[in-house]
Scaffold this motif. Structure first.
Motif, PDB file in Angstrom:
ATOM      1  N   ALA A  94      24.759  34.428 -28.007  1.00  0.00           N
ATOM      2  CA  ALA A  94      23.860  35.523 -28.379  1.00  0.00           C
ATOM      3  C   ALA A  94      24.607  36.777 -28.781  1.00  0.00           C
ATOM      4  O   ALA A  94      24.001  37.726 -29.296  1.00  0.00           O
ATOM      5  CB  ALA A  94      22.910  35.828 -27.229  1.00  0.00           C
ATOM      6  N   ILE A 100      22.302  35.799 -34.109  1.00  0.00           N
ATOM      7  CA  ILE A 100      21.196  36.758 -34.083  1.00  0.00           C
ATOM      8  C   ILE A 100      20.421  36.720 -35.401  1.00  0.00           C
ATOM      9  O   ILE A 100      19.186  36.722 -35.409  1.00  0.00           O
ATOM     10  CB  ILE A 100      21.734  38.176 -33.814  1.00  0.00           C
ATOM     11  CG1 ILE A 100      22.365  38.242 -32.417  1.00  0.00           C
ATOM     12  CG2 ILE A 100      20.610  39.208 -33.931  1.00  0.00           C
ATOM     13  CD1 ILE A 100      23.088  39.546 -32.136  1.00  0.00           C
ATOM     14  N   CYS A 103      18.220  33.649 -35.528  1.00  0.00           N
ATOM     15  CA  CYS A 103      17.029  33.811 -34.693  1.00  0.00           C
ATOM     16  C   CYS A 103      15.998  34.717 -35.368  1.00  0.00           C
ATOM     17  O   CYS A 103      14.789  34.444 -35.323  1.00  0.00           O
ATOM     18  CB  CYS A 103      17.412  34.364 -33.321  1.00  0.00           C
ATOM     19  SG  CYS A 103      18.264  33.173 -32.258  1.00  0.00           S
ATOM     20  N   VAL A 145      19.498  39.719 -28.964  1.00  0.00           N
ATOM     21  CA  VAL A 145      18.583  38.673 -29.443  1.00  0.00           C
ATOM     22  C   VAL A 145      17.163  38.981 -29.013  1.00  0.00           C
ATOM     23  O   VAL A 145      16.215  38.873 -29.807  1.00  0.00           O
ATOM     24  CB  VAL A 145      19.017  37.292 -28.915  1.00  0.00           C
ATOM     25  CG1 VAL A 145      17.908  36.270 -29.126  1.00  0.00           C
ATOM     26  CG2 VAL A 145      20.283  36.833 -29.616  1.00  0.00           C
TER      27      VAL A 145
END
Length: 402
Positions: A94, A100, A103, A145
């Protein structure tokens, strides 16, 4: 519409859309095979997974279908792998910029590709936050995140809520009331307990004598799109409908439960084994020949020409009628894996199932139909990873993150 504005040709825009969708699906499926290999899954198993994604015809069908579900489902699948990496690396991944960004891409893609996407992301991010709270993950490593995901969810809500309203983009409110409408309709059809005022209200939605003709236990569309249904009245009396629905729930819990079961059982009922050989997934949503040409200038047909010998041969071996695994079967396999993780003290790893579980939960709350595989396609995508899940959670000390 965006592609059409660039190309000036709706048919060509459909071609481009299909190409982008095919590339996205093939990339994510290919990535998942590399992902498994990087978790030290054997080449033989990875080869079997490759065949699972390469040979069944239903993947090719979804790759060219212009539904929202293919993109939506593969993004959920990709996001599930990202969440597993979060646990697998103990949060270390993360801290990486690429992770990141991936995501963020998933959160926005899932949120904008289907109406229930934002609820799935809220559910998933809430579980990540809970995992931090119970010390499965460290706040210091995962805060970027988590914060970026929350910002993306808020952005999605602002665009789809106030943003769409300002632009005059509105949906049909009835779309959010599939199961409640079914429950109320079943109460009327089976002479449930109702007051005279409630009967009067429901009669304004649709003449009471017409409920029986329009009610279909497994599909709300027959009811809500009926010419007998007063859509305008419903749209302006939604709060009153909710009050009547709640009142009838208290007086008719058995009928309500039956209506819910009959409208959702395809997604959780293992007794419907015939769903494993349901060939009508694509056929149910196909536009009729010529239905898109006049209003949208979209031409449907083979470039080889109608009834061309090569075209007919291809249609024989690549029929639109093809079976696919039942979503309910995939769901129960995942639930078994969650139970296994709990028994083995590896509960933190069930984070991989959270997005798919979130999708199923939204279907159980608001599905308009007993079963349609494309609504739960993300669970079918996750099936190979689900089957090797016991191996993945046994020992991760010597394995690497891709």
């Amino acid at each position: 519409m965006l592609l059409s504005s660039f190309t000036g040709n709706n048919t060509f825009a459909c071609v481009l859309y299909s190409l982008v969708q095919m590339l996205l699906m093939s990339w994510i499926f290919s990535y998942s095979i590399c992902w498994l290999r990087n978790k030290n899954i054997s080449k033989v198993i990875c080869g079997i997974v490759l065949m699972f994604f390469a040979f069944p015809r239903f993947w090719a069908q979804h790759a060219i279908s212009m539904w929202k579900d293919p993109v939506f489902s593969v993004l959920i699948y990709f996001y599930s792998l990202k969440l597993f990496d979060l646990i697998w690396s103990k949060g270390e991944v993360a801290t990486e910029k690429n992770y990141i960004l991936q995501c963020i891409f998933c959160v926005l893609g899932i949120g904008f590709s289907r109406n229930n996407g934002i609820y799935i992301m809220i559910f998933s991010v809430s579980i990540i936050a809970f995992w931090i709270l119970v010390k499965y993950l460290e706040w210091g490593k995962c805060k970027k995140v988590l914060i970026s995901s929350v910002i993306c969810i808020l952005f999605t809500w602002l665009v789809q809520g106030p943003g769409y309203k300002i632009l005059g983009i509105t949906g049909d409110p009835i779309e959010s009331y599939g199961i409640p409408v079914q429950q109320v309709a079943r109460t009327v059809v089976y002479n449930g307990s109702m007051t005279e005022d409630e009967k009067e209200f429901l009669n304004q939605l649709m003449p009471l004598e017409k409920y029986k003709d329009n009610y279909s236990p497994g599909l709300v569309d027959h009811f809500k799109w009926s010419s007998d249904f007063n859509t305008e009245f419903f749209n302006t009396h939604q709060s009153e409908f909710i009050k009547v629905w709640l009142s009838l729930l208290v007086k008719n819990p058995k009928l309500y439960l039956e209506a819910w079961e009959l409208n959702t059982c395809g997604f959780w009922g293992l007794s419907f084994w015939e769903l494993n050989n349901d060939p009508n997934n694509i056929a149910m949503g196909m536009p009729k020949e010529g239905s898109l040409e006049e209003p949208y200038n979209i031409k449907i047909g083979s470039l080889l020409g109608k009834n061309n010998a090569v075209d007919m041969l291809l249609k024989k071996y690549f029929s639109i009628y093809t079976p696919m695994p039942a979503v309910a079967l995939c769901l129960w396999i995942a639930l078994f894996m969650i139970l296994l993780a709990a028994v083995k003290g590896k509960m933190k790893y069930v984070l991989i199932f959270v997005p798919c579980i979130g999708n199923i939960l939204t279907l159980l709350i608001a599905t308009p139909i007993t079963y349609w595989p494309r609504y739960g396609l993300s669970f079918i995508c996750l099936l190979p990873v689900c089957l090797v899940f016991p191996y993945l959670i046994l020992d991760n000390n010597s394995r690497k993150i891709d």
